[in-house]
Design an enzyme around this catalytic site. Structure first.
Site, PDB file in Angstrom:
ATOM      1  N   TYR A   1       0.858  -1.191   0.000  1.00 52.50           N
ATOM      2  CA  TYR A   1       0.000   0.000   0.000  1.00 52.50           C
ATOM      3  C   TYR A   1       0.889   1.232   0.000  1.00 52.50           C
ATOM      4  O   TYR A   1       1.867   1.303   0.739  1.00 52.50           O
ATOM      5  CB  TYR A   1      -0.890   0.020   1.249  1.00 52.50           C
ATOM      6  CG  TYR A   1      -1.750   1.258   1.339  1.00 52.50           C
ATOM      7  CD1 TYR A   1      -3.040   1.273   0.821  1.00 52.50           C
ATOM      8  CD2 TYR A   1      -1.261   2.428   1.922  1.00 52.50           C
ATOM      9  CE1 TYR A   1      -3.823   2.426   0.874  1.00 52.50           C
ATOM     10  CE2 TYR A   1      -2.034   3.583   1.977  1.00 52.50           C
ATOM     11  CZ  TYR A   1      -3.310   3.565   1.448  1.00 52.50           C
ATOM     12  OH  TYR A   1      -4.080   4.701   1.498  1.00 52.50           O
TER      13      TYR A   1
ATOM     14  N   GLU B   1      -3.711   7.380  -4.258  1.00 48.59           N
ATOM     15  CA  GLU B   1      -3.661   6.127  -3.500  1.00 48.59           C
ATOM     16  C   GLU B   1      -3.385   4.956  -4.435  1.00 48.59           C
ATOM     17  O   GLU B   1      -4.085   4.770  -5.430  1.00 48.59           O
ATOM     18  CB  GLU B   1      -4.985   5.898  -2.770  1.00 48.59           C
ATOM     19  CG  GLU B   1      -4.949   4.682  -1.864  1.00 48.59           C
ATOM     20  CD  GLU B   1      -6.272   4.467  -1.138  1.00 48.59           C
ATOM     21  OE1 GLU B   1      -7.309   4.311  -1.818  1.00 48.59           O
ATOM     22  OE2 GLU B   1      -6.257   4.456   0.107  1.00 48.59           O
TER      23      GLU B   1
END
Ligand code: ADP
Ligand code: MG
Length: 399
Positions: free
Chosen positions: A119, A207
């Site tokens: 991530y 993101e």
């Protein structure tokens, strides 16, 4: 403003960020043609909607056993079958709400052999006023759950805007991802490219979930979500052109055409106010009196009669609205102009819900006279507290 995954990837690729090859498609034929341009033999067909959680999402029209919004295909025939099933149907994910979103676009992309999922995100951190990196080895899944259960697995740091991105920021990203050798170098480079892309586009959030290491040791961006600061879009016509209005609330799109700041909320009292602060105070005082606002709406300082009429109509399009509270301070904006707009709009739409109006400021007497002589059942209020009490009482009485 948000954009689609495929658009974000095209934008990032221009900044040197490694992404798998892929093409967008609006029809089944385009999806097959898109796959034909890829090397194969593994393809991924991805629903393009402005919401995450597509992989685990469900199509309302297909049974509970059907696959979600991110599908692996091993041949052009499988690409075709999946595209046919996905296009036009409604995908419900953890982020769309129960209504889901209709899938009008697909992205057909190279299937990647994934060794690890990470991530990585960048965002404007309001507390420090800096761009923050958020990095975790626990990618692919729900990052909120990671933050809640194992916060020690998330590394966060910010970049000093006066210095900009420094080599140590790149090393911090690579270290947080526990990468060594060439992958460590790839991560450092990637971090710099992402930061550059973020700054160059006036991004507010970027993101990547997941960022993956492939079986052949390449670092690749497999999913990307980007949001941009709408106040800076005038500097980026190329990004503004990526806007997909079908993904936005129709009332909010209409409001933006009239330059009205409108945000749909869950309550029953429609609000029309000038000034964001006064609008917030109005919403607060409605709540204090036991009801909930149906929207935030700031008509701005110098609104015209057309603008007020448009605002009024937008509020009334919301079927949840049981009453309207107009709270205007006529400084730059004159009370008689507001009153004209209200009367015109109320007549236009055959107003059927209670309307309480509080006017104050320039030309307030003329404004009140226009309302009183309109023949419409408009309730005048003296001050903000009085206005809120009156509209809540009216709505309760009507119910
Ligand atoms: P979402 O976050 O909306 O569910 P993602 O793009 O993150 O959508 O896809 C979900 C999962 O599907 C990823 O975590 C990854 O495991 C897999 N996936 C996505 N794209 C690819 C791809 N090109 N090749 C292989 N697997 C993929
Ligand atoms: Mg994802």
């Amino acid at each position: 403003m948000n954009i689609h995954e495929y658009q974000a990837k095209e934008l990032l690729a221009k900044h040197g960020v490694p992404v798998p090859a892929g093409h967008a498609a609006l029809t089944v034929e385009e999806a097959v043609a898109a796959a034909g341009k890829l090397p194969g033999p593994l393809y991924v067909v991805k629903a393009q909607i402005h919401a995450g959680g597509r992989g685990k999402g469900k199509f309302s029209e297909l049974g509970p056993d059907a696959k979600g919004g991110v599908r692996l295909a091993k041949s052009l025939d499988e690409v075709e079958a999946n595209a046919r099933e996905m296009l036009g149907n409604t995908l419900v994910t953890i982020q769309t709400g129960d209504a889901g979103k209709q899938v009008n676009r697909l992205y057909v992309t190279d299937g990647v052999d994934i060794a690890k999922e990470f991530y990585l995100s960048l965002l404007v951190d309001r507390a420090t006023g800096r761009v923050a990196f958020v990095v975790s080895t626990e990618g692919g899944m729900d990052i909120e759950a990671v933050a809640h259960d194992t916060p020690e697995l998330i590394t966060t740091f910010t970049v000093d805007p006066a210095q900009g991105f420094q080599p140590h920021h790149g090393r911090a990203v690579a270290f947080a991802l526990k990468l060594t050798g060439d992958l460590n170098k790839q991560a450092q480079k990637l971090a710099r490219h992402l930061y550059d892309a973020f700054m160059a586009t006036d991004c507010s959030m970027l993101e990547i979930n997941p960022l993956v290491v492939t079986e052949d040791d390449r670092l690749l961006v497999l999913d990307a979500k980007m949001s941009f600061d709408s106040n800076a879009l005038y500097r980026h016509p190329d990004i503004l052109a990526l806007r997909d209005e079908t993904e936005e609330d129709p009332a909010e799109v209409e409001a933006s055409e009239y330059d009205l700041a409108y945000i749909k909320l869950d309550g029953t009292i429609g609000c029309m106010v000038n000034g964001a602060g006064l609008a917030m105070a109005t919403m607060d005082i409605i709540k204090l009196n036991g009801a909930f606002p149906a929207n935030f709406l700031d008509v701005g300082g110098g609104a015209s009669r057309e603008k007020v009429t448009a605002a009024f109509k937008i509020i009334l399009k919301d079927p949840a609205v049981e009453g309207i509270l107009v709270n205007i301070f006529g400084g730059i904006m004159k009370c008689d102009v507001i009153a004209d707009g209200i009367v015109a709009a109320a007549k236009d739409v055959n107003l059927s819900v209670p309307l309480v109006v509080r006017l104050e400021g320039t030309n307030v007497e003329q404004g009140q006279a226009i309302l009183a002589n309109s023949g419409l059942p408009i309730v005048a209020a003296d001050d903000l507290g009085d206005a809120a009490r009156k509209i809540v009482a009216q709505v309760k009485q009507a119910a």
